[in-house]
Scaffold this motif. Sequence first.
Motif, short mmCIF file in Angstrom:
data_model
loop_
_atom_site.label_atom_id
_atom_site.label_comp_id
_atom_site.label_asym_id
_atom_site.label_seq_id
_atom_site.Cartn_x
_atom_site.Cartn_y
_atom_site.Cartn_z
N ARG A 89 0.80 -1.24 0.00
CA ARG A 89 0.00 0.00 0.00
C ARG A 89 0.83 1.28 0.00
O ARG A 89 0.46 2.26 0.66
CB ARG A 89 -0.93 0.05 1.20
N SER A 113 -11.61 1.79 -3.29
CA SER A 113 -12.03 1.96 -1.90
C SER A 113 -11.56 3.31 -1.34
O SER A 113 -10.71 3.98 -1.93
CB SER A 113 -11.48 0.83 -1.03
N ASP A 114 -12.11 3.66 -0.19
CA ASP A 114 -11.72 4.91 0.48
C ASP A 114 -10.28 4.86 0.97
O ASP A 114 -9.72 5.88 1.36
CB ASP A 114 -12.66 5.19 1.66
N SER A 115 -9.68 3.68 0.97
CA SER A 115 -8.28 3.56 1.39
C SER A 115 -7.31 4.01 0.29
O SER A 115 -6.12 4.18 0.55
CB SER A 115 -7.96 2.11 1.76
N CYS A 116 -7.80 4.16 -0.94
CA CYS A 116 -6.92 4.54 -2.06
C CYS A 116 -6.51 6.00 -1.91
O CYS A 116 -7.32 6.84 -1.47
CB CYS A 116 -7.63 4.33 -3.39
N THR A 129 -15.09 5.34 -5.58
CA THR A 129 -14.74 4.50 -4.43
C THR A 129 -16.01 3.89 -3.81
O THR A 129 -16.47 4.33 -2.75
CB THR A 129 -13.98 5.33 -3.36
N PRO A 181 -15.73 0.96 1.25
CA PRO A 181 -15.22 1.78 2.37
C PRO A 181 -13.73 1.50 2.61
O PRO A 181 -13.08 0.79 1.84
CB PRO A 181 -16.06 1.29 3.55
N GLU A 182 -13.20 2.07 3.69
CA GLU A 182 -11.82 1.79 4.10
C GLU A 182 -11.64 0.29 4.26
O GLU A 182 -12.54 -0.39 4.79
CB GLU A 182 -11.53 2.47 5.44
N LEU A 183 -10.50 -0.22 3.84
CA LEU A 183 -10.24 -1.65 3.92
C LEU A 183 -9.15 -1.94 4.95
O LEU A 183 -8.18 -1.17 5.05
CB LEU A 183 -9.79 -2.20 2.56
N LEU A 190 -5.53 -3.46 -2.05
CA LEU A 190 -6.42 -2.44 -2.63
C LEU A 190 -6.93 -2.85 -4.02
O LEU A 190 -7.94 -2.34 -4.49
CB LEU A 190 -5.71 -1.09 -2.69
#
Length: 274
Positions: free
Chosen positions: A56, A76-79, A88, A91-93, A99
């Motif tokens: 990541r 996802s929101d983690s990107c 996205t 959600p956060e992963l 990812l």
Amino acid sequence: MSAPAAERDTAGVFSPGRARIAARTLRSDRWWLSPLLTVLGLSAFVVYATVRSFVRSAYWVADYHYLTPFYSPCLSDSCVPGSSHFGTPFPELPMWIPLGFVVLPFLLGFRLTCYYYRKAYYRSFWQSPPACAVAEPHRGYTGETRLPLILQNAHRYFFYVALIVTVINTYDAITAFHGKDGGFGFGLGNVILVVNVILLWAYTVSCHSCRHATGGRLKHFSAHPVRYWMWTQVTRLNTRHMMFAWITLGTLVLTDFYIMLVASNTISDLRFVG
Ligand code: FES
């Protein structure tokens, strides 16, 4: 699958009709070299791809819109901001989910069930058989007629998903023609991304399932000139499918590695325009 103990000495290469040769092989050339190189090559790719998929970091170059294929599409929101070309919806992963989780299982399935890779890892990892005229260590043989190997028949479905992913990779390569100050830009990263995507197309389209999709089950080629032409082109590429299988492993690593170096500011992208 192994035969029962009582049949051990009468099955496989010890079957009654086979020549009674104590040595595993009479070959004196370096028959072991090809399976050994296959093990090393595939293992190196799996280790690199696994580490990079989970780490990541350094997968997106915001200035030039370079996105590594191992994180595409990033959904996802983690990107990191800007790297999600298709929004996205997730959600956060947690860290244990890569990812690129939406397509990575399909790409893995596509490569794992590929006719060429099957040959490669059956021979090298499973040694079934390791080479022509070299006895395999296994006593029995059931081919791909039962679980889990019967699942290899799903290859054609992985092929259709791989087509979609290659379109996404193509989109990524096109949107990467982006200058630092906006507008058009062009650098060494674009050359690498475009070459990678061309070779991914060559690997995907040269698939045996693609050959069947274009020309399979036709009784008269003359009645289907367009499909015949497509089948002819795919057949030409298909003769080089093994080469594309290996080259694309290399270009995927090269593309990811270059983007990692630029994204982490280890090197600067060589810019031609923008
Ligand atoms: Fe290799 Fe389909 S991708 S045979």
